[in-house]
Design a protein around this motif. Structure first.
Motif, mmCIF file in Angstrom:
data_model
loop_
_atom_site.group_PDB
_atom_site.id
_atom_site.type_symbol
_atom_site.label_atom_id
_atom_site.label_comp_id
_atom_site.label_asym_id
_atom_site.label_seq_id
_atom_site.Cartn_x
_atom_site.Cartn_y
_atom_site.Cartn_z
ATOM 1 N N SER A 160 4.207 0.335 -14.636
ATOM 2 C CA SER A 160 5.524 0.301 -15.277
ATOM 3 C C SER A 160 5.756 1.574 -16.078
ATOM 4 O O SER A 160 6.879 2.072 -16.165
ATOM 5 N N SER A 161 4.669 2.108 -16.653
ATOM 6 C CA SER A 161 4.778 3.283 -17.522
ATOM 7 C C SER A 161 5.085 4.558 -16.755
ATOM 8 O O SER A 161 5.754 5.455 -17.275
ATOM 9 N N ILE A 162 4.606 4.667 -15.521
ATOM 10 C CA ILE A 162 4.747 5.932 -14.792
ATOM 11 C C ILE A 162 5.860 5.906 -13.747
ATOM 12 O O ILE A 162 6.032 6.887 -13.013
ATOM 13 N N THR A 163 6.604 4.802 -13.663
ATOM 14 C CA THR A 163 7.687 4.716 -12.676
ATOM 15 C C THR A 163 9.034 4.554 -13.371
ATOM 16 O O THR A 163 9.119 3.942 -14.432
ATOM 17 N N PRO A 164 10.101 5.113 -12.790
ATOM 18 C CA PRO A 164 11.438 4.984 -13.384
ATOM 19 C C PRO A 164 11.852 3.534 -13.546
ATOM 20 O O PRO A 164 11.649 2.715 -12.645
ATOM 21 N N SER A 165 12.420 3.203 -14.712
ATOM 22 C CA SER A 165 12.900 1.842 -15.015
ATOM 23 C C SER A 165 11.807 0.785 -14.871
ATOM 24 O O SER A 165 12.083 -0.379 -14.604
ATOM 25 N N ALA A 166 10.549 1.209 -15.034
ATOM 26 C CA ALA A 166 9.397 0.298 -14.960
ATOM 27 C C ALA A 166 9.389 -0.488 -13.651
ATOM 28 O O ALA A 166 8.968 -1.639 -13.592
ATOM 29 N N LEU B 247 17.478 3.359 -19.921
ATOM 30 C CA LEU B 247 17.414 4.692 -19.326
ATOM 31 C C LEU B 247 16.370 4.718 -18.211
ATOM 32 O O LEU B 247 15.239 4.258 -18.406
ATOM 33 N N PRO B 248 16.705 5.246 -17.028
ATOM 34 C CA PRO B 248 15.784 5.231 -15.883
ATOM 35 C C PRO B 248 14.729 6.336 -15.953
ATOM 36 O O PRO B 248 14.621 7.176 -15.070
ATOM 37 N N LEU B 249 13.939 6.322 -17.033
ATOM 38 C CA LEU B 249 12.894 7.324 -17.222
ATOM 39 C C LEU B 249 11.527 6.646 -17.221
ATOM 40 O O LEU B 249 11.372 5.574 -17.802
ATOM 41 N N PRO B 250 10.527 7.253 -16.587
ATOM 42 C CA PRO B 250 9.184 6.660 -16.613
ATOM 43 C C PRO B 250 8.673 6.526 -18.042
ATOM 44 O O PRO B 250 8.530 7.523 -18.756
ATOM 45 N N GLY B 251 8.420 5.293 -18.476
ATOM 46 C CA GLY B 251 7.911 5.079 -19.820
ATOM 47 C C GLY B 251 8.868 5.496 -20.918
ATOM 48 O O GLY B 251 8.461 5.625 -22.078
ATOM 49 N N SER B 252 10.141 5.702 -20.569
ATOM 50 C CA SER B 252 11.144 6.195 -21.531
ATOM 51 C C SER B 252 10.677 7.479 -22.208
ATOM 52 O O SER B 252 11.010 7.743 -23.376
ATOM 53 N N VAL B 253 9.883 8.268 -21.475
ATOM 54 C CA VAL B 253 9.360 9.521 -22.021
ATOM 55 C C VAL B 253 10.520 10.469 -22.336
ATOM 56 O O VAL B 253 11.424 10.650 -21.542
ATOM 57 N N GLY B 254 10.488 11.058 -23.482
ATOM 58 C CA GLY B 254 11.558 11.948 -23.934
ATOM 59 C C GLY B 254 12.527 11.197 -24.815
ATOM 60 O O GLY B 254 12.763 11.582 -25.967
ATOM 61 N N LYS C 215 0.830 -1.202 0.000
ATOM 62 C CA LYS C 215 0.000 0.000 0.000
ATOM 63 C C LYS C 215 0.867 1.256 0.000
ATOM 64 O O LYS C 215 0.563 2.236 -0.686
ATOM 65 N N ASN C 216 1.954 1.228 0.779
ATOM 66 C CA ASN C 216 2.888 2.353 0.769
ATOM 67 C C ASN C 216 3.516 2.525 -0.604
ATOM 68 O O ASN C 216 3.714 3.641 -1.082
ATOM 69 N N LEU C 217 3.817 1.385 -1.243
ATOM 70 C CA LEU C 217 4.385 1.418 -2.588
ATOM 71 C C LEU C 217 3.400 2.045 -3.564
ATOM 72 O O LEU C 217 3.786 2.817 -4.438
ATOM 73 N N PHE C 218 2.105 1.733 -3.387
ATOM 74 C CA PHE C 218 1.073 2.273 -4.272
ATOM 75 C C PHE C 218 1.098 3.803 -4.254
ATOM 76 O O PHE C 218 1.103 4.449 -5.303
ATOM 77 N N PHE C 219 1.145 4.391 -3.074
ATOM 78 C CA PHE C 219 1.147 5.850 -2.972
ATOM 79 C C PHE C 219 2.472 6.447 -3.453
ATOM 80 O O PHE C 219 2.502 7.534 -4.021
ATOM 81 N N LYS C 220 3.549 5.715 -3.251
ATOM 82 C CA LYS C 220 4.847 6.167 -3.741
ATOM 83 C C LYS C 220 4.871 6.212 -5.264
ATOM 84 O O LYS C 220 5.396 7.144 -5.873
ATOM 85 N N ILE C 221 4.253 5.214 -5.873
ATOM 86 C CA ILE C 221 4.181 5.148 -7.335
ATOM 87 C C ILE C 221 3.345 6.295 -7.875
ATOM 88 O O ILE C 221 3.684 6.915 -8.888
ATOM 89 N N LEU C 222 2.233 6.594 -7.190
ATOM 90 C CA LEU C 222 1.390 7.701 -7.635
ATOM 91 C C LEU C 222 2.142 9.030 -7.588
ATOM 92 O O LEU C 222 1.950 9.899 -8.448
ATOM 93 N N LYS C 223 3.023 9.182 -6.602
ATOM 94 C CA LYS C 223 3.841 10.402 -6.523
ATOM 95 C C LYS C 223 4.774 10.499 -7.722
ATOM 96 O O LYS C 223 5.044 11.580 -8.232
ATOM 97 N N ASN C 224 5.270 9.346 -8.167
ATOM 98 C CA ASN C 224 6.150 9.343 -9.339
ATOM 99 C C ASN C 224 5.430 9.799 -10.592
ATOM 100 O O ASN C 224 6.049 10.188 -11.579
ATOM 101 N N GLY C 225 4.087 9.746 -10.561
ATOM 102 C CA GLY C 225 3.311 10.229 -11.698
ATOM 103 C C GLY C 225 3.568 11.697 -11.974
ATOM 104 O O GLY C 225 3.437 12.151 -13.114
ATOM 105 N N GLY C 226 3.954 12.448 -10.938
ATOM 106 C CA GLY C 226 4.285 13.859 -11.128
ATOM 107 C C GLY C 226 5.478 14.026 -12.050
ATOM 108 O O GLY C 226 5.470 14.867 -12.966
ATOM 109 N N LEU C 227 6.525 13.245 -11.827
ATOM 110 C CA LEU C 227 7.702 13.266 -12.700
ATOM 111 C C LEU C 227 7.313 12.872 -14.115
ATOM 112 O O LEU C 227 7.777 13.465 -15.093
ATOM 113 N N PHE C 228 6.443 11.888 -14.226
ATOM 114 C CA PHE C 228 5.960 11.415 -15.525
ATOM 115 C C PHE C 228 5.301 12.550 -16.303
ATOM 116 O O PHE C 228 5.591 12.775 -17.488
ATOM 117 N N LEU C 229 4.415 13.288 -15.654
ATOM 118 C CA LEU C 229 3.709 14.386 -16.311
ATOM 119 C C LEU C 229 4.646 15.523 -16.696
ATOM 120 O O LEU C 229 4.517 16.120 -17.775
#
Length: 368
Positions: free
Chosen positions: A95-101, A283-290, A5-19
């Motif tokens: 996998s898409s919204i977190t670094p290195s999936a 590359l450690p980018l969410p979804g290899s964006v960029g 559950k903690n991981l779930f909220f941590k992943i959602l925070k990574n969505g900010g970097l993704f956006l």
């Protein structure tokens, strides 16, 4: 399950970097372009081929779900296709919204746990899926580079280093996992040497690291036995994975056809996309964006006319990535709301039944 559950909220925070990465990527790609021209060009594409591209992404998710169901059935679980599609969707989105999936497999394991699948078994299934994903990804990349060498030679110098790094990194990870699976004792001996060196360097947590790694290696022995005993299932899993990766790598071809072009074959596009995919995978980018967008503009300029290259990139990434991240996100939100409602109704029903029992007992006592 608190850690999940903690991981779930941590992943959602990574969505900010993704956006943020998305905003910067499309700003730099389209800052010098007339957006009206982009919209006009896209509006003239053939929707039929865009739908085929979207269908390929559905096949991508269904293939993974099929592999999950096949392997879970072999382990004695009766899972529905709907459940396994949920696992596949969860994996793709996180996998898409977190670094290195890094968030996909933990969330899949959590969903399986909620469906009463043992952690050891969910780990085994995910491990098998990962091994075949790595194997097929590397295979497609090498075949793609070999078959399209005349097209790519001397024209992708800026990506060649990333391609080599991607192959080396993914191959090293695959070899490491295979060694842990089938040569665990040798790996333990090597680990002992490393631990002795760490102790020599006065590293305090050397023994703790050894215990954790030994535990992981022992857990993977079950996976090795499962693979050896179920060769038929492994072959089917491999073939399904080949279809899955071909489906997602073919999306640029359907975008190409949507513009009315038909000079190059689907195999050329799959080969080039396989090279691009492996090049940005390390590359450690969410979804290899960029990286994926930039790489597309470099590699696919060899196949798309310059006049539609940016629009082709937008559509290709839109269909194969952004659209399905959005759809998977909606699916997850709807499922979460549905599960929450079901739990609330179950609690209310339990409370109602408890109250009725209490009233019934009270009446029985009064009658006595």
């Amino acid at each position: 399950m608190k850690d999940y559950k903690n991981l779930f909220f941590k992943i959602l925070k990574n969505g900010g970097l993704f956006l943020i990465l998305i905003v910067f990527t499309f700003y730099f790609v389209f800052r010098g372009m007339d957006l009206n021209t982009v919209v006009t060009t896209i509006s003239k594409t053939n929707v039929f081929y865009l739908l085929i591209g979207a269908l390929c992404m559905c096949i991508f998710l269904l293939c993974e779900a099929s592999n999950f169901r096949r392997n879970l059935t072999a382990l004695g679980y009766k899972t529905s296709l709907k459940q396994c599609i949920n696992y596949s969707v969860q994996g793709f989105f996180f996998s898409s919204i977190t670094p290195s999936a890094s968030g996909g497999q933990p969330m899949q394991a959590y969903q399986m746990y909620k469906d009463d699948i043992k952690i050891s078994h969910s780990t085994l299934v995910l491990f098998v899926e990962f091994i075949f994903f790595q194997t097929v990804t590397i295979m497609y990349a090498i075949i793609g580079f070999g078959t399209q060498y005349s097209l790519l030679n001397g024209k992708i110098n800026s990506l060649m280093i990333l391609f080599i790094l991607g192959i080396v990194f993914n191959f090293a990870v695959l070899v490491a996992f295979i060694l842990v699976l089938f040569h665990s004792e040798k790996v333990k001996k090597l680990l002992n040497i490393v631990v002795r060196f760490l102790k020599f360097c006065k590293f305090k947590k050397a023994d703790m690291i050894k215990e954790k790694v030994d535990s992981i290696i022992d857990d993977y022995k079950e996976c090795a036995m499962y693979i050896v005993k179920n060769k038929g299932i492994m072959f089917k899993t491999f073939i399904t994975k080949c279809v899955q990766i071909f489906a997602i790598h073919s999306v640029p071809y359907w975008i190409y056809r949507s513009f009315g072009f038909n000079e190059y074959s689907i195999f050329m596009f799959v080969g080039v996309q396989a090279v691009l995919f492996i090049s940005v995978s390390a590359l450690p980018l969410p979804g290899s964006v960029g990286a994926s967008e930039s790489g597309f503009l470099i590699l696919f300029k060899l196949l798309f006319p310059a006049s539609v290259l940016n629009e082709a990139m937008l559509l290709s990434r839109g269909v194969s990535f952004y659209l399905f991240v959005f759809l998977c996100g909606i699916f997850i939100l709807v499922k979460y709301a549905s599960d929450t409602r079901a739990k609330r109704l179950a609690k209310l029903q339990a409370a109602k039944e408890a109250a009725e029992k209490k009233v019934y007992k009270k009446r029985v006592v009064q009658q006595i």
